[in-house]
Design a protein around this motif. Structure first.
Motif, PDB file in Angstrom:
ATOM      1  N   UNK A 302     -64.111-107.546  -2.214  1.00  0.00           N
ATOM      2  CA  UNK A 302     -65.306-107.946  -2.963  1.00  0.00           C
ATOM      3  C   UNK A 302     -66.404-108.477  -2.032  1.00  0.00           C
ATOM      4  N   UNK A 303     -65.992-109.106  -0.917  1.00  0.00           N
ATOM      5  CA  UNK A 303     -66.989-109.535   0.066  1.00  0.00           C
ATOM      6  C   UNK A 303     -67.671-108.322   0.689  1.00  0.00           C
ATOM      7  N   UNK A 304     -66.894-107.266   0.958  1.00  0.00           N
ATOM      8  CA  UNK A 304     -67.465-106.021   1.492  1.00  0.00           C
ATOM      9  C   UNK A 304     -68.470-105.428   0.504  1.00  0.00           C
ATOM     10  N   UNK A 305     -68.131-105.499  -0.781  1.00  0.00           N
ATOM     11  CA  UNK A 305     -69.074-105.014  -1.801  1.00  0.00           C
ATOM     12  C   UNK A 305     -70.397-105.769  -1.733  1.00  0.00           C
ATOM     13  N   UNK A 306     -70.311-107.086  -1.508  1.00  0.00           N
ATOM     14  CA  UNK A 306     -71.541-107.881  -1.403  1.00  0.00           C
ATOM     15  C   UNK A 306     -72.405-107.428  -0.228  1.00  0.00           C
ATOM     16  N   UNK A 307     -71.743-106.904   0.828  1.00  0.00           N
ATOM     17  CA  UNK A 307     -72.492-106.462   2.007  1.00  0.00           C
ATOM     18  C   UNK A 307     -73.122-105.090   1.801  1.00  0.00           C
ATOM     19  N   UNK A 308     -72.474-104.219   1.007  1.00  0.00           N
ATOM     20  CA  UNK A 308     -72.881-102.813   0.960  1.00  0.00           C
ATOM     21  C   UNK A 308     -73.650-102.406  -0.279  1.00  0.00           C
ATOM     22  N   UNK A 375     -79.529-111.346  12.110  1.00  0.00           N
ATOM     23  CA  UNK A 375     -78.873-110.084  11.777  1.00  0.00           C
ATOM     24  C   UNK A 375     -79.175-109.589  10.370  1.00  0.00           C
ATOM     25  N   UNK A 376     -79.627-110.487   9.510  1.00  0.00           N
ATOM     26  CA  UNK A 376     -79.823-110.109   8.115  1.00  0.00           C
ATOM     27  C   UNK A 376     -78.568-110.400   7.301  1.00  0.00           C
ATOM     28  N   UNK A 377     -78.728-110.404   5.994  1.00  0.00           N
ATOM     29  CA  UNK A 377     -77.618-110.794   5.129  1.00  0.00           C
ATOM     30  C   UNK A 377     -76.474-109.794   5.152  1.00  0.00           C
ATOM     31  N   UNK A 378     -76.765-108.487   5.202  1.00  0.00           N
ATOM     32  CA  UNK A 378     -75.692-107.480   5.150  1.00  0.00           C
ATOM     33  C   UNK A 378     -74.755-107.600   6.339  1.00  0.00           C
ATOM     34  N   UNK A 379     -75.299-107.698   7.545  1.00  0.00           N
ATOM     35  CA  UNK A 379     -74.458-107.791   8.734  1.00  0.00           C
ATOM     36  C   UNK A 379     -73.690-109.117   8.773  1.00  0.00           C
ATOM     37  N   UNK A 380     -74.314-110.181   8.306  1.00  0.00           N
ATOM     38  CA  UNK A 380     -73.620-111.471   8.274  1.00  0.00           C
ATOM     39  C   UNK A 380     -72.436-111.424   7.315  1.00  0.00           C
ATOM     40  N   UNK A 381     -72.629-110.786   6.161  1.00  0.00           N
ATOM     41  CA  UNK A 381     -71.537-110.666   5.194  1.00  0.00           C
ATOM     42  C   UNK A 381     -70.438-109.749   5.729  1.00  0.00           C
ATOM     43  N   UNK A 382     -70.805-108.744   6.520  1.00  0.00           N
ATOM     44  CA  UNK A 382     -69.784-107.899   7.155  1.00  0.00           C
ATOM     45  C   UNK A 382     -68.930-108.717   8.125  1.00  0.00           C
ATOM     46  N   UNK A 383     -69.545-109.641   8.854  1.00  0.00           N
ATOM     47  CA  UNK A 383     -68.779-110.532   9.736  1.00  0.00           C
ATOM     48  C   UNK A 383     -67.819-111.377   8.901  1.00  0.00           C
ATOM     49  N   UNK A 384     -68.315-111.913   7.787  1.00  0.00           N
ATOM     50  CA  UNK A 384     -67.448-112.696   6.908  1.00  0.00           C
ATOM     51  C   UNK A 384     -66.311-111.848   6.358  1.00  0.00           C
ATOM     52  N   UNK A 386     -64.856-109.251   7.895  1.00  0.00           N
ATOM     53  CA  UNK A 386     -63.883-109.067   8.979  1.00  0.00           C
ATOM     54  C   UNK A 386     -63.026-110.317   9.168  1.00  0.00           C
ATOM     55  N   UNK A 387     -63.629-111.485   9.077  1.00  0.00           N
ATOM     56  CA  UNK A 387     -62.873-112.733   9.212  1.00  0.00           C
ATOM     57  C   UNK A 387     -61.919-112.934   8.040  1.00  0.00           C
ATOM     58  N   UNK A 388     -62.320-112.498   6.841  1.00  0.00           N
ATOM     59  CA  UNK A 388     -61.437-112.593   5.676  1.00  0.00           C
ATOM     60  C   UNK A 388     -60.232-111.686   5.852  1.00  0.00           C
ATOM     61  N   UNK A 393     -54.289-111.289   7.133  1.00  0.00           N
ATOM     62  CA  UNK A 393     -53.164-110.828   7.963  1.00  0.00           C
ATOM     63  C   UNK A 393     -52.459-112.001   8.634  1.00  0.00           C
ATOM     64  N   UNK A 394     -53.237-112.934   9.179  1.00  0.00           N
ATOM     65  CA  UNK A 394     -52.669-114.011   9.987  1.00  0.00           C
ATOM     66  C   UNK A 394     -51.883-115.030   9.174  1.00  0.00           C
TER      67      UNK A 394
END
Length: 420
Positions: A302-308, A375-384, A386-388, A393-394
């Motif tokens: 869902x975070x990815x959806x927010x980015x795209x 970076x803009x909101x889309x790229x920042x949310x993509x970073x979030x 990736x961290x999610x 996994x961890x």
């Protein structure tokens, strides 16, 4: 035939209803104050003092390890009482808006109080519930948390306007919030003795000291677990704060009309409240490891959806669903912690988690603005995102390792006795 513990409802846990009432009053007061506090200071053009108070509160939160040690030694009841009094005092001091010194003092006192209550609530659950009862109790506590937040944020402004114009309404709500927190003293639940008290050895100071775990045990016998929970706390605090403070900006960037941003956030809060009400029934008989992996994976999706996505209403739907999945991940992660932490050192470990999360939250909040600007909101949310995914996994990998070596240091494999 006597029912098994697995069949017992959460109401059979002694003190569960008082814990629910305590949680509801505490978080209602917290959000009443958090909503009005910046508005009141802005009215007098004293946002600098507000920032000082907020920062002082965050710094006080870094003492969570020491507060957790107090919980291990004294038990959760004393910490709940002291935390309630301190937090109510800090909140009452918010009526003084002009003094930087009082603002800092308010933040420090409130920070100590809030951290004390957060740790005490978790330690109480560990001391007073069996593994099969914790899902219901944690879910009920989260429901009361969300209900208090909804009522506090939803009614603060209306209450201030109803009570009176000018400072009168704001001051009354701030004092009402402090009164709600102070009222939690009437609902502190009974608790079982702390583990080191129950398992004291021979009578006398030497016997008790011999059986009582020391703070250094966390970094000698449980070093791997300490490093793991600290790292995971930092990671989660960081990625959550990359998004949460900037949600209004993100929704506006996705085309949600400014007049509807508040409504979308309110609906998302209601979805989290509904998810909390259903969590206990759904999660009770499921594996917390699998639950965390599924909930955090859905949170990442869902975070990815927010980015795209470009549709404002799909973004609003993704935000609401993300809040529900994040709640599921939070509950299941706490269940993993409750089942993994050594009981007599649980306060210290919960303090480590809380300190690490606050540190990650501060770092993410500080870098988030720069990332959105650069970076803009889309790229920042993509970073979030990736961290999610990394967190999804961890966390299961770490707690699976802990489960395989329940009486060993996860890092060194050195055998140790975990206090029961």
């Amino acid at each position: 035939m006597k029912p098994t513990s697995a069949a017992l409802p959460t109401t059979r846990v002694r003190g569960a209803r008082r814990l629910a009432a305590f949680t509801f009053l505490f978080f209602t007061g917290m959000w009443l104050s958090k909503t009005v506090h910046p508005l009141y200071f802005e009215r007098h053009d004293h946002l600098v003092q507000f920032g000082l108070s907020y920062t002082a509160m965050a710094i006080a939160g870094t003492t969570s390890v020491a507060i957790g040690r107090l919980a291990d030694r004294s038990g959760p009841r004393l910490l709940m009482a002291a935390g309630g009094v301190l937090y109510a005092t800090g909140m009452a001091l918010r009526v003084v808006h002009a003094s930087p010194l009082v603002a800092v003092l308010s933040g420090v006192v409130a920070g100590f109080g809030a951290c004390s209550v957060f740790i005490a609530l978790r330690v109480w659950i560990l001391y007073n519930t069996g593994e099969d009862q914790r899902t219901g109790i944690v879910s009920r506590r989260e429901f009361m948390n969300q209900a208090g937040m909804a009522i506090g944020t939803g009614s603060a402004g209306a209450l201030a306007a109803f009570i009176g114009t000018g400072d009168r309404g704001y001051v009354a709500v701030l004092l009402l919030a402090a009164g709600c927190v102070l009222a939690t003293l009437l609902f502190i639940p009974p608790t079982k003795p702390s583990p080191h008290t129950a398992s004291d050895g021979p009578e006398g100071p030497e016997g008790k000291n011999a059986s009582r775990p020391r703070l250094t045990d966390v970094f000698t016998h449980h070093r791997g677990m300490a490093i793991g929970v600290t790292g995971l706390g930092l990671l989660m605090g960081f990625y959550v704060s990359l998004l949460t403070p900037y949600l209004p900006l993100l929704l506006a960037d996705r085309g949600v009309p400014l007049a509807w941003v508040g409504t979308v956030l309110a609906v998302a809060s209601l979805v989290r409240l509904l998810a909390a009400s259903l969590a206990g029934r759904y999660l009770r008989r499921r594996n917390p490891l699998a639950l965390f992996l599924g909930a955090e994976a859905c949170c990442a999706l869902t975070t990815l959806c927010l980015a795209l996505v470009t549709s404002p209403w799909i973004a609003a739907l993704a935000l609401a669903l993300r809040g529900a999945f994040l709640l599921g991940a939070t509950v299941s992660q706490e269940l993993l912690q409750l089942n993994a932490f050594p009981t007599a050192l649980a306060g210290v470990f919960f303090g480590l988690v809380q300190s690490a999360f606050l540190a990650g939250d501060s770092l993410g909040g500080a870098l988030g603005g720069w990332l959105y600007h650069s970076l803009g909101s889309s790229h920042t949310v993509l970073i979030a995102t990736a961290l999610t995914v990394a967190n999804a996994v961890l966390v299961p990998a770490f707690y699976r390792s802990v489960k395989k070596h329940p009486t060993s240091d996860v890092t060194t494999g050195t055998a140790v006795d975990v206090p029961a």
